[in-house]
Design a protein around this motif. Structure first.
Motif, short mmCIF file in Angstrom:
data_model
loop_
_atom_site.label_atom_id
_atom_site.label_comp_id
_atom_site.label_asym_id
_atom_site.label_seq_id
_atom_site.Cartn_x
_atom_site.Cartn_y
_atom_site.Cartn_z
N SER A 1 0.84 -0.91 -0.01
CA SER A 1 -0.01 0.01 -0.05
C SER A 1 1.05 1.23 -0.04
O SER A 1 0.36 2.26 0.55
CB SER A 1 -0.90 0.24 1.20
OG SER A 1 -0.14 -0.09 2.48
N LEU B 1 -5.12 3.81 -3.99
CA LEU B 1 -3.70 3.40 -4.20
C LEU B 1 -3.47 4.16 -5.78
O LEU B 1 -4.15 3.96 -6.54
CB LEU B 1 -3.63 1.91 -4.49
CG LEU B 1 -3.88 1.21 -3.13
CD1 LEU B 1 -3.55 -0.37 -3.17
CD2 LEU B 1 -2.82 1.77 -2.00
N ALA C 1 -2.89 0.70 4.76
CA ALA C 1 -2.27 1.88 4.49
C ALA C 1 -2.29 2.74 5.66
O ALA C 1 -3.22 2.78 6.74
CB ALA C 1 -3.15 2.47 3.31
N LEU D 1 -5.86 -1.22 0.92
CA LEU D 1 -6.01 0.09 1.55
C LEU D 1 -6.31 0.13 3.14
O LEU D 1 -5.89 0.68 3.98
CB LEU D 1 -6.97 0.56 0.93
CG LEU D 1 -6.93 1.48 -0.22
CD1 LEU D 1 -8.21 1.98 -0.97
CD2 LEU D 1 -5.95 2.74 0.16
N GLU E 1 -7.94 -4.00 -4.15
CA GLU E 1 -7.24 -2.69 -3.80
C GLU E 1 -8.03 -2.52 -2.10
O GLU E 1 -7.20 -1.80 -1.25
CB GLU E 1 -7.68 -1.65 -4.50
CG GLU E 1 -7.14 -0.07 -4.27
CD GLU E 1 -7.63 0.97 -5.31
OE1 GLU E 1 -7.35 2.23 -4.84
OE2 GLU E 1 -8.49 0.62 -6.31
N HIS F 1 -0.15 4.74 -1.52
CA HIS F 1 -1.37 5.35 -1.22
C HIS F 1 -1.51 6.84 -1.09
O HIS F 1 -0.27 7.55 -0.92
CB HIS F 1 -1.58 4.91 0.50
CG HIS F 1 -2.54 5.72 1.20
ND1 HIS F 1 -2.28 6.05 2.41
CD2 HIS F 1 -3.87 5.88 0.97
CE1 HIS F 1 -3.45 6.71 3.15
NE2 HIS F 1 -4.31 6.51 1.96
#
Length: 166
Positions: free
Chosen positions: A101, A139, A130, A127, A123, A104
């Motif tokens: 991540s 992302l 993140a 996340l 994704e 980000h």
């Protein structure tokens, strides 16, 4: 430049360099370039990419430092940062394979609403790991630049969390 040299140069090109620009700067003709592109890049995709518009995007770090760079319409925000050699420590460690991540980015709500690509389950999983996640986080490897997003500013979080090392 001899076609054989153009073939050699095309093999040296990385994702950080422009295939067409490098070859043309070294004297290759359009005919040479069409026949010497790597096998995974078709000449028709090269021509359609060459016609796309250059758009500006600004990356803003937590310390207030801003990088305004250009990318082609359709390029993802990770590749734009890499292609412009932005000083973003650890950014894009997995090279866009959805295995971390580190790319980000945080968008303004109005820009976030203009992103055309929906967030995939893969994704969303990245996340979740993140650093500094917000409701408008995505992302960079999954968001492509469009005319609607031209001139936007994205914030780069203070730290990164590399999901590969968790």
């Amino acid at each position: 430049m001899a076609a054989a040299s153009c073939v050699f140069l095309s093999r040296l090109v990385t994702r950080r360099a422009s295939v067409v620009g490098l070859l043309r700067n070294n004297g290759c003709t359009r005919k040479d370039i069409t026949f010497t592109l790597p096998r995974h890049v078709s000449s028709s995709s090269w021509l359609s990419q060459a016609k796309k518009e250059w758009l500006e995007v600004t990356y803003e770090k937590v310390d207030g430092m801003k990088f305004t760079v250009k990318g082609k319409e359709g390029d993802n925000l990770l590749d734009i940062a890499v292609n412009n050699d932005l000083d973003l420590e650890g950014f894009g460690a997995c090279e866009g394979t959805l295995a971390c991540s580190t790319c980000h980015l945080i968008f303004k709500k109005e820009d976030f609403d203009l992103i055309e690509e929906p967030c995939t389950d893969e994704e969303l999983d990245m996340l979740d790991l993140a650093y500094g996640l917000t409701d408008t986080s995505r992302l960079g490897c999954q968001v492509c630049l469009t005319k609607k997003l031209k001139g936007m500013t994205v914030k780069v979080p203070e730290g990164t969390a590399d999901a590969r090392s968790m």
